[in-house]
Design an enzyme around this catalytic site. Structure first.
Site, PDB file in Angstrom:
ATOM      1  N   PRO A  90      45.674  36.876  41.469  1.00  2.00           N
ATOM      2  CA  PRO A  90      44.776  37.286  42.457  1.00  2.00           C
ATOM      3  C   PRO A  90      43.865  38.405  42.468  1.00  2.00           C
ATOM      4  CG  PRO A  90      47.028  38.281  42.459  1.00  2.00           C
ATOM      5  CD  PRO A  90      46.782  37.484  41.499  1.00  2.00           C
ATOM      6  N   CYS A 173      48.513  46.656  42.752  1.00  2.87           N
ATOM      7  CA  CYS A 173      47.119  47.327  42.848  1.00  2.87           C
ATOM      8  C   CYS A 173      47.196  48.989  42.434  1.00  2.87           C
ATOM      9  CB  CYS A 173      46.542  47.258  44.088  1.00  2.87           C
ATOM     10  SG  CYS A 173      44.795  47.581  44.378  1.00  2.87           S
ATOM     11  N   HIS A 240      52.251  42.736  35.441  1.00  5.40           N
ATOM     12  CA  HIS A 240      51.114  43.171  34.657  1.00  5.40           C
ATOM     13  C   HIS A 240      51.673  44.358  33.722  1.00  5.40           C
ATOM     14  CE1 HIS A 240      46.503  44.060  34.874  1.00  5.40           C
ATOM     15  NE2 HIS A 240      47.047  44.638  33.921  1.00  5.40           N
ATOM     16  N   GLU A 298      40.023  38.560  35.288  1.00  2.55           N
ATOM     17  CA  GLU A 298      38.755  38.746  34.907  1.00  2.55           C
ATOM     18  C   GLU A 298      38.033  38.053  33.903  1.00  2.55           C
ATOM     19  OE1 GLU A 298      36.478  41.386  35.972  1.00  2.55           O
ATOM     20  OE2 GLU A 298      38.060  41.974  37.454  1.00  2.55           O
TER      21      GLU A 298
END
Length: 417
Positions: A90, A173, A240, A298
């Site tokens: 995302p 986030c 992550h 990225e």
């Protein structure tokens, strides 16, 4: 929320009418900011008939009440989806439908939507119509929300569950806006709230709940966190491998060992996120962590063909002469393909502008005057962007993507064997 449902009846109404029939809300006027305008005027008109039929939505896989444990249901569902191991992460304003479709064309097996704000999604029709779009080929699909209120999150999730395979909660986030809004990785300070968010969805949705997290500085805290999420009803966990404070992916390497520890602790499928720059990284990560798949973010923005073993010149192994070859593909060609998807599935121009800069960054460094012309456009058009690519090519510029030369690798292996 502009949705092209799965499957569509042959007499499907226009997208704007479909949306109104689902949401029972009036059409909002087009935004005043030119970069927020959709890239196709056809999607901005109103006045269609109010009596169009409601579209047929996707019927999710049903595994409840089949005598399986929660973990077994999570695995059965993941297997029914084909165990997609290569996943588009995302990305706000960057993992929208046209880009997802481009990545799927080049090897991605599943994808996340951009993070959607659950409260705004429930309140604002314009936000829904621009920020969430899908089509029948856009599967498997994770729809990700940020939230800090279980009831609001459920209301938002109910709107999208007919059109996705997982509803995902953003718990990772790390940006300042997440701190101000009290969501994402900053909910790591309020685990009871996190648990209530997961439970609310798990107990009330027909599709599974997934969560995307970051690791704590202490491994034992991360493992306890993962077990809590699984116990609350999470069916898939994306990890992550950086902490909340490790925002710079180029400065901080993701901790694959921590991801492996999570994988070995929980009984549900786990995806790894971090350090995925090319397919060698994919293979290394899967081998090291034992996870079911990887997410890339990225790196895909610069190279949407990453999952078909293309790599940018930055990641060509320079000390192994002849190990890589021109892949007969470059970022300008990928941009043209992306623009064609945008013509099929309109999105706000700001998203397109962002992808142009990401895909042509190296090219603009050689010809900055063309980048300046792009930046000077208050309103983009497809004609301008296609012409811009032609101008770059007319200057003799080509920066290829590379692929490993397997014949060279095999000869080297045989000579050392």
């Amino acid at each position: 929320m502009r949705v092209k449902p799965t499957p569509l009846p042959k007499s499907a109404p226009a997208a704007a009418t479909i949306l109104r029939s689902i949401l029972r809300l009036p059409m909002s006027p087009p935004p005043s900011d030119l970069d927020d305008l959709l890239c196709s005027p056809a999607r901005q008109c109103s006045g269609e008939s109010e009596s169009e039929p409601e579209p047929e939505a996707h019927v999710p896989i049903q595994l409840n009440g089949c005598g399986l444990s929660r973990a077994d249901r999570a695995w059965a569902y993941w297997t029914a989806l084909g165990r997609p191991s290569l996943v588009v992460a995302p990305m706000v304003d960057n993992s929208e439908l046209p880009f997802r479709m481009l990545c799927r064309k080049y090897g991605a097996r599943a994808a996340y939507t951009p993070m959607l704000h659950s409260r705004i999604f429930t309140e604002n029709e314009k936000y829904r119509s621009q920020e969430f779009t899908t089509c029948k080929e856009d599967r498997p699909l994770f729809v990700q929300f940020c939230a800090n209120d279980p009831d609001i999150l459920l209301e938002a999730a109910k709107r999208v569950e007919p059109f996705c395979d997982y509803v995902d909660i953003n718990l990772g986030c790390p940006q300042r806006i997440a701190r101000r809004g009290n969501y994402g990785a900053f909910l790591m300070d309020n685990l009871p709230l996190v648990k209530s968010l997961v439970q609310k969805l798990a107990n009330n949705l027909h599709v599974p709940v997934s969560c995307k997290i970051r690791v704590f500085p202490k491994l034992e805290d991360t493992l306890s966190y993962a077990r809590m999420l699984e116990g609350a009803g999470c069916s898939l966990l994306a990890v992550h491998g950086r902490t909340r404070d490790e925002k710079d992916g180029k400065k901080f390497r993701a901790n694959w060992a921590a991801i492996k520890a999570v994988k070995n602790t929980v009984s549900i499928p786990v995806l790894a996120n971090g350090n995925i720059r090319h397919m060698d990284d994919v293979m290394d990560c899967l081998a090291e962590t034992g996870c079911e798949g990887v997410l890339s973010a990225e790196s895909l923005l610069e190279n949407p063909a990453l999952f078909t073993s293309y790599r940018t010149a930055e990641w060509v192994v320079r000390d192994e002469e002849g190990s890589s070859r021109d892949g007969k593909l470059d970022q300008a060609e990928l941009l043209v393909e992306y623009l064609k998807f945008c013509e099929m599935y309109p999105v706000p121009w700001r998203m397109i502008r962002s992808h142009v800069h990401k895909l042509l960054g190296d090219w603009f460094r050689v010809h900055p005057e063309i980048r300046e012309e792009l930046n000077a456009q208050s309103r983009l058009t497809f004609d301008f962007l296609y012409e811009m690519v032609d101008r770059l090519r007319s200057k003799g510029l080509r920066i290829p993507l590379y692929r490993k030369d397997e014949s060279v690798q095999c000869m080297r292996a045989s000579s050392t064997g």
